[in-house]
Design an enzyme around this catalytic site. Structure first.
Site, short mmCIF file in Angstrom:
data_model
loop_
_atom_site.label_atom_id
_atom_site.label_comp_id
_atom_site.label_asym_id
_atom_site.label_seq_id
_atom_site.Cartn_x
_atom_site.Cartn_y
_atom_site.Cartn_z
N LYS A 75 0.90 -1.25 -0.09
CA LYS A 75 0.15 0.03 0.09
C LYS A 75 1.02 1.32 0.00
O LYS A 75 0.54 2.32 -0.53
CB LYS A 75 -0.91 0.00 1.27
N ASP A 111 -10.28 3.07 1.81
CA ASP A 111 -10.23 2.67 3.22
C ASP A 111 -10.82 3.79 4.12
O ASP A 111 -11.61 3.53 4.98
CB ASP A 111 -8.98 2.21 3.91
#
Ligand SMILES: NC(=O)c1ccc[n+]([C@@H]2O[C@H](COP(=O)([O-])OP(=O)(O)OC[C@H]3O[C@@H](n4cnc5c(N)ncnc54)[C@H](OP(=O)(O)O)[C@@H]3O)[C@@H](O)[C@H]2O)c1
Length: 289
Positions: A75, A111
């Site tokens: 990420k 997210d």
């Protein structure tokens, strides 16, 4: 009944890159959503070890893959390989979604808004409230930025206190919100719970196979608290069971998982995501893990 997937010469490809990816429920969730809307797309898991990340991103361009989810351990590192990064993902310092627009790769973070959407759907307001955060890992950073940007004050408790202090400094600088950092121990947590209305567990404690574990003594959870656990396997963690018994509100990790997926789906397809179908399929896939 969903239409079965039919691959043609025009099928758009999406997927997830990470290592491991064997446990992911995203293919079930996204393929059901494509099928429900009759969209000519398919979603595949791609296990990409760290050493192959740059080749995988180059492969996304070469193969004209429309969209990818990015998961552990890529990420942060993936950001340097993309053409553009959305400002919110830049502030968080992590990308979990890539959109390929005719060869231009844009990094996004769903997210953070996925977490906020899960709260909003349950009628939880954060503005002007104090939120107690357990953990200072990757998911915590996105959640802390989202909450502080939404007007919440934060108390972050972490086993490794230095990470919590670093997050507190970064988030205060970026958002101007009050953020306290504390070492994670029962005394500090009890004090924090007296100040906070919402508790969010962002640590992996309570995750299967250690599903009987919790960092929170049940007697400090009160009916006025809302307890959020982002662990989604099991869906009802020990912490959430204790919170229910204490009369507190609860939100499980499946909600965040589904909403981050729904927001990614909308970026790739331009269609509103069939959230209830995605939730049902994610749950079904989780039961099969
Ligand atoms: N629902 C969703 O959509 C979603 C999205 C992302 C992640 N998650 C879940 O969130 C959890 C964390 O993921 P992540 O990517 O943030 O992981 P991560 O970056 O590895 O961070 C893990 C965090 O948990 C803490 N921790 C781990 N074991 C602990 C223990 N025994 N006692 C106290 N603290 C402990 C770590 O503390 P230290 O800093 O001291 O090591 C760190 O703060 C995982 O269960 C993951 O599946 C859910």
């Amino acid at each position: 009944m969903n239409t079965p997937l039919k691959i043609t010469g025009k099928t758009g490809v999406c997927g997830v890159i990470g290592d491991p990816v064997g446990h992911t429920v995203s293919p079930a969730m996204h393929n059901a959503a494509f099928s429900a809307l009759g969209l000519n797309f398919v979603y595949m898991p791609f296990r990409v070890p760290k050493k192959d990340l740059a080749d995988a991103v180059q492969g996304m361009r070469a193969l004209n893959i429309r969209g990818l989810n990015v998961t552990i351990p890529h990420k942060v590192e993936v950001m340097a390989l993309l053409d553009e990064i959305e400002p919110s993902a830049r502030a968080i310092g992590a990308v979990n979604v890539i959109v390929n627009d005719k060869g231009l790769l844009k990094g996004c973070n769903t997210d953070a808004p996925g977490f906020m959407r899960a709260l909003k759907e349950r009628g939880i307001k954060v503005k002007g409230r104090t939120v107690v955060i357990l953990g200072a890992g990757g998911a915590s950073r996105a959640i802390c930025f989202a909450l502080a940007s939404g007007g919440a004050g934060l108390i972050i408790l972490n086993r490794t206190p230095g990470r919590a202090s670093q997050y507190a400094a970064d988030i205060t600088k970026a958002t101007g919100q009050t953020v306290e950092a504390m070492p994670l121990n029962p005394q500090n947590l009890a004090v924090a719970m007296e100040k906070g209305r919402i508790l969010v567990n962002t640590t992996s404690v309570g995750m299967s196979p250690e599903a009987s574990e919790t960092l929170v003594k049940s007697d400090i959870i009160k009916p006025q608290h809302t307890v959020v656990d982002i662990v989604y396997n099991p869906v009802k963690t020990r912490l959430l069971k204790d919170a229910e018994k204490a009369g507190a509100g609860t939100i499980n990790g499946l909600d965040m998982l589904v909403w981050q997926g729904a927001l990614a789906f909308e970026k790739w397809t331009g269609h509103r995501a069939p959230v209830e179908i995605m939730r049902k399929e994610a749950l079904r896939a989780l039961k099969g893990i």
